[in-house]
Design a protein around this motif. Sequence first.
Motif, short mmCIF file in Angstrom:
data_model
loop_
_atom_site.label_atom_id
_atom_site.label_comp_id
_atom_site.label_asym_id
_atom_site.label_seq_id
_atom_site.Cartn_x
_atom_site.Cartn_y
_atom_site.Cartn_z
N SER A 12 32.66 45.56 41.10
CA SER A 12 33.60 45.46 40.00
C SER A 12 34.64 46.56 40.17
O SER A 12 34.33 47.75 40.03
N VAL A 13 35.87 46.14 40.48
CA VAL A 13 36.96 47.09 40.69
C VAL A 13 37.75 47.20 39.39
O VAL A 13 38.08 46.19 38.77
N ARG A 14 38.03 48.44 39.00
CA ARG A 14 38.75 48.65 37.73
C ARG A 14 40.01 49.50 37.90
O ARG A 14 40.67 49.82 36.92
N GLN A 15 40.30 49.85 39.15
CA GLN A 15 41.56 50.58 39.42
C GLN A 15 42.25 49.90 40.60
O GLN A 15 41.61 49.65 41.62
N TYR A 16 43.55 49.67 40.44
CA TYR A 16 44.29 48.86 41.42
C TYR A 16 45.55 49.55 41.89
O TYR A 16 46.17 50.31 41.15
N LYS A 17 45.94 49.21 43.14
CA LYS A 17 47.25 49.62 43.64
C LYS A 17 48.29 48.70 43.00
O LYS A 17 47.98 47.55 42.69
N PRO A 18 49.52 49.21 42.83
CA PRO A 18 50.51 48.40 42.08
C PRO A 18 51.10 47.24 42.89
O PRO A 18 51.76 46.38 42.30
N GLU A 19 50.86 47.18 44.20
CA GLU A 19 51.56 46.14 45.00
C GLU A 19 51.24 44.74 44.49
O GLU A 19 50.10 44.44 44.12
N VAL A 21 50.57 40.78 44.10
CA VAL A 21 49.67 39.85 44.80
C VAL A 21 50.43 38.55 45.00
O VAL A 21 50.92 37.95 44.03
N PRO A 22 50.56 38.09 46.25
CA PRO A 22 51.29 36.82 46.47
C PRO A 22 50.65 35.68 45.68
O PRO A 22 49.42 35.60 45.56
N ASP A 51 51.15 36.97 36.40
CA ASP A 51 51.75 38.02 37.24
C ASP A 51 53.04 38.54 36.64
O ASP A 51 53.77 39.29 37.28
N ASP A 52 53.33 38.15 35.40
CA ASP A 52 54.49 38.66 34.68
C ASP A 52 54.06 39.99 34.03
O ASP A 52 53.14 40.00 33.21
N GLY A 68 46.73 48.74 35.20
CA GLY A 68 47.31 48.86 36.55
C GLY A 68 47.13 47.63 37.41
O GLY A 68 47.66 47.59 38.53
N ALA A 69 46.41 46.63 36.96
CA ALA A 69 46.23 45.44 37.79
C ALA A 69 47.57 44.69 37.88
O ALA A 69 48.19 44.41 36.86
N PRO A 70 48.02 44.35 39.10
CA PRO A 70 49.30 43.67 39.24
C PRO A 70 49.23 42.17 38.94
O PRO A 70 50.26 41.51 38.88
#
Length: 169
Positions: A12-19, A21-22, A51-52, A68-70
Amino acid sequence: MEVFEAIRRRRSVRQYKPERVPREVLAKIVAAGVEAPSGCNEQLRQYIIVDDPAVLDGMRAVSKALTGAPAAIVVLIEPKQTPYGPFHTQDASAAIENMLLAAVGLGYGSCWVEGQVRSHEDELRKLLAVQEPLRVWAILPVGKPAEQPERPEKPDPADITYYNRFGQT
Ligand SMILES: Cc1cc2nc3c(=O)[nH]c(=O)nc-3n(C[C@H](O)[C@H](O)[C@H](O)COP(=O)(O)O)c2cc1C
């Protein structure tokens, strides 16, 4: 990725990079959900890919896991009876696990966020324009992981598995 490797690697991931996601990636993850088993094949689940950034911001109050999830995938269920009982919860769960594994296989992280969705359902319904009888059931943030969570403690399969009769090892 081999299926057992994806199962092993999933956390379970709860921290994300801002890039970002296609959308093709998000669509592939949803397609994996669609492939999941469904009680009586009633297919009582639908999906909203978000993704908005404005919509994501509106959802963040639900859980820190969305911070932070994109992108995110919102799972909707149709609470309908099947000839063998109400299976919408199980339908959603099967799809969610497929999607979590698909995200790993595609190099992304996610998390099953359901805990506080129920208490935020009215505001989520408004934000996402979801009409009755559909219900907002769970949210899966999706993004490149910015953390590598430790594997939490889990039982040894041998301690909770029996052969032919309970207690028989
Ligand atoms: C039904 C269900 C609801 C969950 N709801 C949340 C949630 O609201 N927020 C969250 O951060 N994690 C949630 N999780 C993730 C669990 O906390 C996580 O799966 C558990 O701690 C084990 O960690 P692992 O997924 O890395 O193996 C949920 C998991 C399940 C199966």
